[in-house]
Write a protein that holds these residues in place. Structure first.
Motif, PDB file in Angstrom:
ATOM      1  N   LYS A  59      -2.897   7.125 -16.536  1.00  0.00           N
ATOM      2  CA  LYS A  59      -1.904   7.839 -15.730  1.00  0.00           C
ATOM      3  C   LYS A  59      -0.524   7.759 -16.373  1.00  0.00           C
ATOM      4  CE  LYS A  59      -4.351   7.228 -11.365  1.00  0.00           C
ATOM      5  NZ  LYS A  59      -4.340   6.602 -10.041  1.00  0.00           N
ATOM      6  N   CYS A  60      -0.183   6.580 -16.899  1.00  0.00           N
ATOM      7  CA  CYS A  60       1.109   6.420 -17.583  1.00  0.00           C
ATOM      8  C   CYS A  60       1.147   7.276 -18.850  1.00  0.00           C
ATOM      9  CB  CYS A  60       1.354   4.956 -17.919  1.00  0.00           C
ATOM     10  SG  CYS A  60       1.665   3.917 -16.470  1.00  0.00           S
ATOM     11  N   THR A 101      12.950   7.057 -28.117  1.00  0.00           N
ATOM     12  CA  THR A 101      12.706   6.156 -26.983  1.00  0.00           C
ATOM     13  C   THR A 101      11.302   6.399 -26.419  1.00  0.00           C
ATOM     14  OG1 THR A 101      15.063   6.137 -26.469  1.00  0.00           O
ATOM     15  CG2 THR A 101      13.568   5.413 -24.724  1.00  0.00           C
ATOM     16  N   LEU A 102      10.921   7.660 -26.285  1.00  0.00           N
ATOM     17  CA  LEU A 102       9.568   7.973 -25.819  1.00  0.00           C
ATOM     18  C   LEU A 102       8.526   7.420 -26.790  1.00  0.00           C
ATOM     19  CD1 LEU A 102       9.959  11.634 -24.505  1.00  0.00           C
ATOM     20  CD2 LEU A 102       9.763   9.545 -23.149  1.00  0.00           C
ATOM     21  N   ASP A 103       8.815   7.493 -28.085  1.00  0.00           N
ATOM     22  CA  ASP A 103       7.896   6.937 -29.085  1.00  0.00           C
ATOM     23  C   ASP A 103       7.730   5.428 -28.913  1.00  0.00           C
ATOM     24  OD1 ASP A 103       7.444   9.423 -30.228  1.00  0.00           O
ATOM     25  OD2 ASP A 103       8.815   9.088 -31.926  1.00  0.00           O
ATOM     26  N   GLU A 104       8.822   4.735 -28.592  1.00  0.00           N
ATOM     27  CA  GLU A 104       8.745   3.286 -28.362  1.00  0.00           C
ATOM     28  C   GLU A 104       7.885   2.979 -27.139  1.00  0.00           C
ATOM     29  OE1 GLU A 104      12.747   1.763 -28.134  1.00  0.00           O
ATOM     30  OE2 GLU A 104      13.252   2.582 -30.101  1.00  0.00           O
ATOM     31  N   ILE A 105       8.033   3.784 -26.096  1.00  0.00           N
ATOM     32  CA  ILE A 105       7.223   3.600 -24.889  1.00  0.00           C
ATOM     33  C   ILE A 105       5.756   3.882 -25.209  1.00  0.00           C
ATOM     34  CG2 ILE A 105       6.791   4.498 -22.562  1.00  0.00           C
ATOM     35  CD1 ILE A 105       9.879   4.942 -22.382  1.00  0.00           C
ATOM     36  N   LEU A 115       2.525   1.365 -24.866  1.00  0.00           N
ATOM     37  CA  LEU A 115       1.290   1.700 -24.148  1.00  0.00           C
ATOM     38  C   LEU A 115       0.064   1.490 -25.038  1.00  0.00           C
ATOM     39  CD1 LEU A 115       2.125   4.921 -22.096  1.00  0.00           C
ATOM     40  CD2 LEU A 115       1.226   2.786 -21.177  1.00  0.00           C
ATOM     41  N   ILE A 116       0.148   1.969 -26.268  1.00  0.00           N
ATOM     42  CA  ILE A 116      -0.975   1.849 -27.198  1.00  0.00           C
ATOM     43  C   ILE A 116      -1.293   0.386 -27.480  1.00  0.00           C
ATOM     44  CG2 ILE A 116      -1.670   2.244 -29.607  1.00  0.00           C
ATOM     45  CD1 ILE A 116      -0.156   4.942 -29.409  1.00  0.00           C
ATOM     46  N   GLU A 117      -0.248  -0.412 -27.655  1.00  0.00           N
ATOM     47  CA  GLU A 117      -0.440  -1.822 -27.994  1.00  0.00           C
ATOM     48  C   GLU A 117      -0.666  -2.701 -26.760  1.00  0.00           C
ATOM     49  OE1 GLU A 117       2.966  -2.800 -30.379  1.00  0.00           O
ATOM     50  OE2 GLU A 117       2.222  -1.629 -32.088  1.00  0.00           O
ATOM     51  N   LYS A 123       6.674  -2.033 -15.390  1.00  0.00           N
ATOM     52  CA  LYS A 123       7.405  -2.173 -16.654  1.00  0.00           C
ATOM     53  C   LYS A 123       7.488  -0.826 -17.365  1.00  0.00           C
ATOM     54  CE  LYS A 123       9.356  -4.191 -20.152  1.00  0.00           C
ATOM     55  NZ  LYS A 123      10.735  -3.787 -20.328  1.00  0.00           N
ATOM     56  N   PHE A 124       6.425  -0.043 -17.313  1.00  0.00           N
ATOM     57  CA  PHE A 124       6.454   1.309 -17.881  1.00  0.00           C
ATOM     58  C   PHE A 124       7.534   2.142 -17.192  1.00  0.00           C
ATOM     59  CE2 PHE A 124       5.068   5.711 -17.103  1.00  0.00           C
ATOM     60  CZ  PHE A 124       5.095   6.215 -18.393  1.00  0.00           C
ATOM     61  N   VAL A 125       7.577   2.087 -15.867  1.00  0.00           N
ATOM     62  CA  VAL A 125       8.566   2.852 -15.101  1.00  0.00           C
ATOM     63  C   VAL A 125       9.973   2.392 -15.451  1.00  0.00           C
ATOM     64  CG1 VAL A 125       9.437   3.363 -12.777  1.00  0.00           C
ATOM     65  CG2 VAL A 125       6.981   3.401 -13.222  1.00  0.00           C
ATOM     66  N   LEU A 126      10.181   1.098 -15.565  1.00  0.00           N
ATOM     67  CA  LEU A 126      11.504   0.582 -15.922  1.00  0.00           C
ATOM     68  C   LEU A 126      11.941   1.086 -17.298  1.00  0.00           C
ATOM     69  CD1 LEU A 126      11.240  -3.090 -14.594  1.00  0.00           C
ATOM     70  CD2 LEU A 126      12.626  -1.233 -13.649  1.00  0.00           C
TER      71      LEU A 126
END
Length: 108
Positions: free
Chosen positions: A8-9, A46-50, A54-56, A64-67
């Motif tokens: 979902k994230c 920033t999206l790439d860092e998120i 997620l991948i890792e 934490k994803f939302v934050l």
């Protein structure tokens, strides 16, 4: 974070990426293109860092994803895109099937 929540994230993140491709880059005025495109690229980083987190599997909880997504909207340089915090919250509520009960409630 379980596999369903992770998916979902990832979907929410994909919606954010698609927003840039479909709405932002084609609509940047020619005279401001370099400046605006640079701002957009910063948000994409920033999206790439998120995405990497997620991948890792760095996120143990959805919160934490939302934050981390909220950091995009809190950044004073965030005006390159018209992806709004309200739009993200609405997408989040739709994807996670959250019923809105109070105007002042937060996602976390």
């Amino acid at each position: 974070m379980g596999p369903k929540d992770k998916s979902k994230c990832e979907f929410l993140l994909l919606k954010a990426y698609c927003h840039f491709e479909g709405n932002v880059f084609p609509n940047i005025p020619h005279e401001n293109y370099v400046q605006k495109a640079s701002q957009c690229l910063e948000e994409l980083r920033t999206l790439d860092e998120i995405k990497k987190s997620l991948i890792e599997k760095c996120y143990l909880q959805v919160e934490k994803f939302v934050l981390d997504m909220d950091l995009i909207f809190e950044d004073p340089r965030h005006n390159a895109s018209d992806l709004t915090e309200e739009e993200f919250k609405k997408n989040f509520q739709d994807v996670f099937a959250i019923q809105k009960t109070n105007q002042n409630s937060s996602l976390v």
